[in-house]
Design a protein around this motif. Structure first.
Motif, PDB file in Angstrom:
ATOM      1  N   LEU A  19       0.841  -1.206   0.000  1.00  0.00           N
ATOM      2  CA  LEU A  19       0.000   0.000   0.000  1.00  0.00           C
ATOM      3  C   LEU A  19       0.878   1.259   0.000  1.00  0.00           C
ATOM      4  N   LEU A  20       1.935   1.261   0.774  1.00  0.00           N
ATOM      5  CA  LEU A  20       2.859   2.403   0.784  1.00  0.00           C
ATOM      6  C   LEU A  20       3.427   2.615  -0.621  1.00  0.00           C
ATOM      7  N   HIS A  21       3.730   1.508  -1.296  1.00  0.00           N
ATOM      8  CA  HIS A  21       4.232   1.582  -2.679  1.00  0.00           C
ATOM      9  C   HIS A  21       3.179   2.194  -3.610  1.00  0.00           C
ATOM     10  N   ARG A  22       1.933   1.732  -3.498  1.00  0.00           N
ATOM     11  CA  ARG A  22       0.848   2.260  -4.338  1.00  0.00           C
ATOM     12  C   ARG A  22       0.630   3.753  -4.110  1.00  0.00           C
ATOM     13  N   ILE A  23       0.693   4.174  -2.858  1.00  0.00           N
ATOM     14  CA  ILE A  23       0.491   5.592  -2.538  1.00  0.00           C
ATOM     15  C   ILE A  23       1.661   6.415  -3.084  1.00  0.00           C
ATOM     16  N   ARG A  24       2.883   5.896  -2.929  1.00  0.00           N
ATOM     17  CA  ARG A  24       4.054   6.608  -3.463  1.00  0.00           C
ATOM     18  C   ARG A  24       3.914   6.760  -4.976  1.00  0.00           C
ATOM     19  N   ASP A  25       3.508   5.691  -5.638  1.00  0.00           N
ATOM     20  CA  ASP A  25       3.281   5.758  -7.093  1.00  0.00           C
ATOM     21  C   ASP A  25       2.193   6.773  -7.435  1.00  0.00           C
ATOM     22  N   ALA A  26       1.093   6.730  -6.720  1.00  0.00           N
ATOM     23  CA  ALA A  26      -0.035   7.639  -6.982  1.00  0.00           C
ATOM     24  C   ALA A  26       0.381   9.098  -6.796  1.00  0.00           C
ATOM     25  N   ARG A  27       1.285   9.332  -5.855  1.00  0.00           N
ATOM     26  CA  ARG A  27       1.770  10.693  -5.604  1.00  0.00           C
ATOM     27  C   ARG A  27       2.931  11.057  -6.531  1.00  0.00           C
ATOM     28  N   LYS A  28       3.272  10.129  -7.419  1.00  0.00           N
ATOM     29  CA  LYS A  28       4.333  10.342  -8.419  1.00  0.00           C
ATOM     30  C   LYS A  28       5.678  10.698  -7.774  1.00  0.00           C
ATOM     31  N   ILE A  29       6.022   9.941  -6.732  1.00  0.00           N
ATOM     32  CA  ILE A  29       7.317  10.119  -6.061  1.00  0.00           C
ATOM     33  C   ILE A  29       8.127   8.856  -6.339  1.00  0.00           C
ATOM     34  N   SER A  30       9.287   9.022  -6.971  1.00  0.00           N
ATOM     35  CA  SER A  30      10.121   7.855  -7.280  1.00  0.00           C
ATOM     36  C   SER A  30      10.881   7.418  -6.022  1.00  0.00           C
ATOM     37  N   VAL A  31      11.373   6.184  -6.058  1.00  0.00           N
ATOM     38  CA  VAL A  31      12.200   5.685  -4.949  1.00  0.00           C
ATOM     39  C   VAL A  31      13.414   6.596  -4.796  1.00  0.00           C
ATOM     40  N   GLU A  32      13.996   7.007  -5.924  1.00  0.00           N
ATOM     41  CA  GLU A  32      15.176   7.877  -5.882  1.00  0.00           C
ATOM     42  C   GLU A  32      14.869   9.213  -5.203  1.00  0.00           C
ATOM     43  N   GLU A  33      13.692   9.787  -5.520  1.00  0.00           N
ATOM     44  CA  GLU A  33      13.301  11.055  -4.876  1.00  0.00           C
ATOM     45  C   GLU A  33      13.121  10.850  -3.371  1.00  0.00           C
ATOM     46  N   LEU A  34      12.487   9.742  -3.002  1.00  0.00           N
ATOM     47  CA  LEU A  34      12.272   9.446  -1.581  1.00  0.00           C
ATOM     48  C   LEU A  34      13.622   9.288  -0.873  1.00  0.00           C
ATOM     49  N   CYS A  35      14.562   8.625  -1.526  1.00  0.00           N
ATOM     50  CA  CYS A  35      15.924   8.473  -0.968  1.00  0.00           C
ATOM     51  C   CYS A  35      16.562   9.840  -0.744  1.00  0.00           C
ATOM     52  N   ALA A  36      16.468  10.696  -1.760  1.00  0.00           N
ATOM     53  CA  ALA A  36      17.101  12.011  -1.702  1.00  0.00           C
ATOM     54  C   ALA A  36      16.526  12.858  -0.574  1.00  0.00           C
ATOM     55  N   VAL A  37      15.221  12.831  -0.408  1.00  0.00           N
ATOM     56  CA  VAL A  37      14.562  13.670   0.599  1.00  0.00           C
ATOM     57  C   VAL A  37      14.751  13.112   2.011  1.00  0.00           C
ATOM     58  N   THR A  38      14.649  11.783   2.159  1.00  0.00           N
ATOM     59  CA  THR A  38      14.691  11.187   3.497  1.00  0.00           C
ATOM     60  C   THR A  38      16.078  10.734   3.932  1.00  0.00           C
ATOM     61  N   LYS A  39      17.000  10.586   2.961  1.00  0.00           N
ATOM     62  CA  LYS A  39      18.336  10.035   3.222  1.00  0.00           C
ATOM     63  C   LYS A  39      18.262   8.563   3.637  1.00  0.00           C
ATOM     64  N   ILE A  40      17.152   7.898   3.331  1.00  0.00           N
ATOM     65  CA  ILE A  40      17.010   6.459   3.583  1.00  0.00           C
ATOM     66  C   ILE A  40      17.508   5.753   2.325  1.00  0.00           C
ATOM     67  N   SER A  41      18.285   4.697   2.490  1.00  0.00           N
ATOM     68  CA  SER A  41      18.820   4.008   1.310  1.00  0.00           C
ATOM     69  C   SER A  41      17.709   3.354   0.500  1.00  0.00           C
ATOM     70  N   LYS A  42      17.974   3.228  -0.789  1.00  0.00           N
ATOM     71  CA  LYS A  42      17.025   2.588  -1.707  1.00  0.00           C
ATOM     72  C   LYS A  42      16.736   1.156  -1.248  1.00  0.00           C
ATOM     73  N   THR A  43      17.766   0.479  -0.753  1.00  0.00           N
ATOM     74  CA  THR A  43      17.618  -0.895  -0.258  1.00  0.00           C
ATOM     75  C   THR A  43      16.552  -0.964   0.828  1.00  0.00           C
TER      76      THR A  43
END
Length: 97
Positions: A19-43
């Motif tokens: 569900l978190l993945h679906r919401i991230r997709d719906a909000r058009k936020i890429s994993v890379e963008e989330l990494c950049a903003v949160t400093k959480i690794s892609k892994t």
């Protein structure tokens, strides 16, 4: 955001990674963008979304990651953390302290 997703967000209690993945997709936020903003690794972001609990860090770090992700996705972070951590501890009871 889709009306259907808004309803799910309001009523959700479990907050599965999918569900978190679906919401991230719906909000058009890429994993890379989330990494950049949160400093959480892609892994870790992918492990959270895939519920690959063995790849996740200690619960104290996971909780912090979930709060950051929930805030970026504009979700009720207390609910997200509570629901996701309950799933995590059910899958990995040895991690519950």
């Amino acid at each position: 955001l889709h009306a259907e997703l808004s309803t799910i967000i309001q009523e959700e209690k479990d907050w599965p990674g999918e569900l978190l993945h679906r919401i991230r997709d719906a909000r058009k936020i890429s994993v890379e963008e989330l990494c950049a903003v949160t400093k959480i690794s892609k892994t870790y972001i992918l492990a959270i979304e895939e519920e690959n609990f063995k790849k996740l860090p200690a619960p104290v770090y996971l909780r912090g990651f979930l709060i950051q992700i929930a805030k970026i996705l504009k979700l009720p972070h207390e609910s997200v953390v509570g629901g996701y951590m309950a799933r995590y501890f059910k899958a990995r009871p040895e991690q519950a302290s």
